[in-house]
Design a protein around this motif. Structure first.
Motif, short mmCIF file in Angstrom:
data_model
loop_
_atom_site.label_atom_id
_atom_site.label_comp_id
_atom_site.label_asym_id
_atom_site.label_seq_id
_atom_site.Cartn_x
_atom_site.Cartn_y
_atom_site.Cartn_z
N LEU A 219 -37.75 -31.68 12.79
CA LEU A 219 -36.87 -32.35 11.82
C LEU A 219 -37.65 -32.79 10.59
CD1 LEU A 219 -34.67 -34.49 14.25
CD2 LEU A 219 -34.00 -32.42 13.00
N PHE A 220 -38.86 -33.32 10.81
CA PHE A 220 -39.69 -33.74 9.68
C PHE A 220 -40.07 -32.54 8.80
CE2 PHE A 220 -44.05 -34.04 8.03
CZ PHE A 220 -43.91 -35.10 7.14
N SER A 221 -40.45 -31.44 9.42
CA SER A 221 -40.88 -30.25 8.67
C SER A 221 -39.75 -29.70 7.82
CB SER A 221 -41.39 -29.17 9.63
OG SER A 221 -42.51 -29.62 10.35
N TYR A 222 -38.57 -29.57 8.40
CA TYR A 222 -37.46 -29.01 7.65
C TYR A 222 -36.92 -29.99 6.61
CZ TYR A 222 -37.47 -24.90 10.61
OH TYR A 222 -37.83 -23.73 11.24
N ALA A 223 -37.08 -31.28 6.86
CA ALA A 223 -36.71 -32.27 5.84
C ALA A 223 -37.63 -32.13 4.62
CB ALA A 223 -36.80 -33.69 6.42
N ARG A 224 -38.92 -31.93 4.87
CA ARG A 224 -39.87 -31.71 3.77
C ARG A 224 -39.56 -30.41 3.03
NH1 ARG A 224 -42.60 -34.81 0.99
NH2 ARG A 224 -44.19 -33.20 0.65
N ILE A 225 -39.19 -29.38 3.78
CA ILE A 225 -38.84 -28.10 3.15
C ILE A 225 -37.61 -28.28 2.26
CG2 ILE A 225 -37.92 -25.80 3.62
CD1 ILE A 225 -39.73 -25.74 6.11
N LEU A 226 -36.61 -29.00 2.76
CA LEU A 226 -35.40 -29.25 1.97
C LEU A 226 -35.74 -30.04 0.71
CD1 LEU A 226 -32.33 -29.11 1.70
CD2 LEU A 226 -32.18 -31.20 3.06
N PHE A 227 -36.61 -31.02 0.83
CA PHE A 227 -37.02 -31.82 -0.32
C PHE A 227 -37.70 -30.96 -1.38
CE2 PHE A 227 -40.31 -34.45 -2.43
CZ PHE A 227 -39.49 -35.38 -3.04
N ILE A 228 -38.59 -30.06 -0.95
CA ILE A 228 -39.27 -29.15 -1.88
C ILE A 228 -38.28 -28.20 -2.53
CG2 ILE A 228 -40.94 -27.26 -2.03
CD1 ILE A 228 -42.26 -29.97 -1.79
N CYS A 229 -37.34 -27.69 -1.73
CA CYS A 229 -36.36 -26.74 -2.26
C CYS A 229 -35.47 -27.37 -3.32
CB CYS A 229 -35.49 -26.19 -1.13
SG CYS A 229 -36.36 -25.03 -0.05
N LEU A 230 -35.14 -28.65 -3.17
CA LEU A 230 -34.30 -29.33 -4.14
C LEU A 230 -34.99 -29.48 -5.49
CD1 LEU A 230 -32.69 -32.12 -1.90
CD2 LEU A 230 -31.60 -30.05 -2.79
#
Length: 316
Positions: A219-230
């Motif tokens: 969950l942490f990893s994909y949250a960081r990925i989503l943050f970068i993608c935004l």
């Protein structure tokens, strides 16, 4: 032989099959078809990943490992279920304690390794998307092999210790309201006492390390990925999220099944319930059937090779 005033039993009766009475023939053919589908689809995707040099990348190595794990779980689950349905007519099924422990060990260790593999996959996607300049240095073939070994060996060791502790407990009850064995249920049939408490505590630690910690990391990893993608361009975000979507679908698939099983375990304790039986079946059926579908259809590169291979087979 007795323990603490209870009769000690050396076998386990799977009473969950009594909930399936009257439908054994239909269920046999349904589960047989599902098993053949899982064997074919898992093997097909694994074969494509291994045979195509363009797919010899860390992400696809983890995908093949998850599908191999699913294939092994299916081989542990489906044949035993089919033989029990065929021989018992969906009545009570009695299995030896040793066989029950072996099945519980395989289910717990392979289930744990699935979460570990998904966390390794999330780490790979995080480095690929968030640190692309350092990805080739950080994710080398040797490190991928090391991560794969860790994802399999750690659950096997933890599952082995949990099974060993459970094997030392005298069983004072014999009825298990499931269609397959898990270590937690075997411990719940014991006479209790200090050894049972120790086994339960280690089981909780094992679950936390193998399931909850990897789930939190995912969950942490994909949250960081989503943050970068935004913060990036739309085309970059679309491509990045497209590669992450299949892994997230598989992760939530596993997580929902495990959470439902744990929730029903707590709410119903040892009482017999059809919902417990249905959940125990779905916990095995849903991940094993959906995993090859998700990776075969949602990963465009794999899907392209699947279509090409099937077209060649049909033309020949």
């Amino acid at each position: 032989m007795t323990s603490a005033g209870f009769n000690v039993t050396s076998s386990v009766t799977l009473v969950g099959f009594s909930s399936l009475s009257g439908h054994s023939s239909l269920l046999f053919f349904v589960f047989l078809l599902l098993y053949l589908f899982v064997l074919f689809s898992d093997s097909l995707v694994i074969y494509i990943i291994c045979s195509q040099r363009a797919l010899h990348r860390p992400m696809f190595a983890f995908v093949a490992s998850v599908l191999l794990n699913s294939l092994i779980v299916s081989t542990v689950f489906y044949p035993k279920l089919l033989s029990d349905l065929l021989l018992s007519g969906a009545g009570l099924v009695q299995v030896s304690r040793t066989l029950c422990l072996c099945q519980g060990f395989l289910v717990s260790s392979l289930g744990g390794s699935s979460f570990m593999l998904l966390s390794a996959m999330a780490f790979d996607r995080y480095l690929s998307i968030c640190h692309p300049m350092h990805y080739a240095v950080l994710v080398t073939p040797a490190k991928v092999v090391l991560m794969l070994l860790l994802c399999w060996m750690l659950p096997l060791i933890g599952g082995g210790v949990t099974t060993l502790l459970a094997s030392r407990l005298p069983l004072c009850r014999a009825q298990l309201n499931r269609v397959y064995c898990i270590i937690y249920s075997i411990v719940s049939l014991s006479c209790g006492g200090a050894e049972a408490q120790l086994s339960g505590i280690f089981g909780l630690l094992f679950t936390a390390v193998i399931i909850f910690l990897p789930a939190a990391f995912i969950l942490f990893s994909y949250a960081r990925i989503l943050f970068i993608c935004l913060r990036r361009s739309r085309s970059f975000s679309s491509k990045a999220l497209q590669t992450c979507l299949p892994h997230l679908l598989v992760f939530f698939n596993y997580s929902i099944c495990v959470c439902l099983d744990l929730l029903l375990r707590r709410l119903q304790s040892n009482r017999e319930s059809d919902s417990t039986v249905i959940t125990s079946i779905l916990m095995m059926l849903v991940p094993t059937v959906l995993n090859p579908v998700v990776y075969g259809l949602k990963l465009k590169v794999v899907f392209t090779h699947v279509k090409r291979l099937l077209r060649c087979r049909r033309d020949s």
